[in-house]
Write a protein that holds these residues in place. Structure first.
Motif, short mmCIF file in Angstrom:
data_model
loop_
_atom_site.label_atom_id
_atom_site.label_comp_id
_atom_site.label_asym_id
_atom_site.label_seq_id
_atom_site.Cartn_x
_atom_site.Cartn_y
_atom_site.Cartn_z
N ILE A 205 0.69 -1.38 -0.12
CA ILE A 205 -0.18 -0.13 -0.02
C ILE A 205 1.01 1.18 -0.08
O ILE A 205 1.45 1.55 1.02
N ASN A 206 0.79 2.02 -1.14
CA ASN A 206 1.81 2.93 -1.19
C ASN A 206 3.41 2.68 -0.82
O ASN A 206 3.94 3.37 -0.23
N LYS B 183 4.12 0.64 1.15
CA LYS B 183 4.44 -0.29 2.55
C LYS B 183 3.74 -1.54 2.61
O LYS B 183 2.87 -1.69 1.74
N ILE C 198 -7.18 1.34 -6.64
CA ILE C 198 -6.55 2.83 -6.04
C ILE C 198 -7.70 3.08 -5.41
O ILE C 198 -8.83 3.05 -5.93
N LYS D 247 -8.97 6.86 -3.80
CA LYS D 247 -9.04 8.36 -3.47
C LYS D 247 -9.91 8.80 -2.77
O LYS D 247 -11.35 8.50 -3.00
N GLU E 106 -4.37 9.97 4.84
CA GLU E 106 -3.92 9.92 3.48
C GLU E 106 -5.32 10.23 2.50
O GLU E 106 -6.17 10.20 2.96
N GLN F 173 -4.90 9.32 -1.24
CA GLN F 173 -4.87 8.10 -2.12
C GLN F 173 -4.00 6.98 -1.71
O GLN F 173 -2.89 7.09 -1.30
N LEU F 174 -4.54 5.82 -2.00
CA LEU F 174 -3.96 4.51 -1.86
C LEU F 174 -3.66 3.81 -2.94
O LEU F 174 -4.68 3.81 -3.92
N ASP F 175 -2.42 3.35 -3.21
CA ASP F 175 -2.19 2.57 -4.46
C ASP F 175 -1.97 1.51 -3.90
O ASP F 175 -0.97 1.00 -3.28
#
Length: 289
Positions: free
Chosen positions: A126-127, A129, A253, A255, A272, A274-276
């Motif tokens: 995740i981002n 991490k 993703i 947002k 946060e 946005q999470l990728d």
């Protein structure tokens, strides 16, 4: 020549004295005719130290005593290596060991950690991490933040902070989720990114979770009133409710319209927008009953 076993222990996790863990593991290793190598984490450069210790001794297994944070750190240090992780749950958050159905006694866990079958488990990025089992945006992350800042530990601490968190609850947030080539707009109190089924407290949040299927689930809790939250905490996840939507995918993703509290595996990460997210398939080998 003797084979080696490395034992990684976090001396301060979960306010538990680790002396008995060290003694018991050392005795077990000696009985197995293994060279026992102890590494105590300090919070300073642990990952690179564990890497070089592994390269020096090349054990088939590494035993970890600590909570989810310690396990995750060791997994990150060894992500390129062919090594099996044995787990002795000893942290304040032991969500992973709950999910793996590990027993409660040290003796039984030692036996599993040294001998048993293993599973090739997925992790989630995740981002950038790593997450082992459950991360989330929203209400529970607020709870984790409040708990980290509070004086009272253990189940009582969680219960008190649950009350505080619910009474200070912000408005729901709006989120756009891109997954499985679809875009979903939703208003939510909480979005869980789940590799597994249960929180460390034993609460099932993602009944369909399988830890090695190459997928993760997004559990969207839209209207988390006290009654729904109460049901979840007492283990009666209302699956067929309109308030809950579950998406299974291997990448996504998310947002949000405003910064939202975010936590990974029981550790608060800050707000946060946005999470990728993507799955890391079969990322680590872990000993299971």
């Amino acid at each position: 020549m003797k084979k080696n076993i490395i034992f990684v222990v976090n001396p301060i996790s979960g306010d538990v004295d680790k002396t008995q863990y060290i003694e018991a593991t050392k005795l077990f290793a000696e009985a197995e005719n293994l060279e026992f190598i102890l590494f105590e984490t300090t919070g300073e450069d642990d990952i690179s130290k564990i890497k070089s210790l592994y390269n020096q001794h090349k054990p088939e297994r590494i035993i970890v005593a600590g909570g989810d944070g310690t396990i995750k750190m060791v997994a990150e240090a060894l992500e390129k290596q062919d090594v099996i992780l044995g787990i002795l749950p000893a942290g304040s958050a032991n969500g992973l060991s709950v999910d793996l159905n590990l027993p409660t006694t040290l003796e039984e866990n030692l036996n599993i950690a040294f001998h048993h079958n293993y599973m090739e488990m997925d992790m989630i990025s995740i981002n950038g991490k790593k997450s082992l089992h459950l991360s989330d945006l929203g209400l529970n992350a607020d709870l984790v933040k409040n708990y980290e800042n509070s004086e009272i530990r253990g189940k009582l601490g969680y219960a008190l902070q649950t009350f505080t968190t619910l009474t200070e609850m912000e408005e729901p947030f709006s989120a756009t989720i891109i997954a499985n080539n679809q875009t979903i707009e939703c208003v939510a109190r909480m979005i869980v990114i789940a590799n597994s089924q249960k929180y460390g407290t034993g609460v099932v949040i993602n009944p369909n979770g399988v830890m090695n299927d190459g997928k993760f689930e997004l559990v969207i809790l839209k209207n988390l009133d006290l009654i729904t939250f109460g049901k979840i905490i007492t283990g009666n996840m209302p699956i067929d409710s309109d308030d809950i939507e579950i998406i299974s995918t291997d990448k996504a993703i998310i947002k949000t319209n405003t910064p939202v509290s975010f936590q990974i595996d029981g550790e608060y990460c800050g707000p946060e927008t946005q999470l990728d997210i993507k799955i890391l398939h079969k990322q680590m080998k872990v000993a299971i009953p």
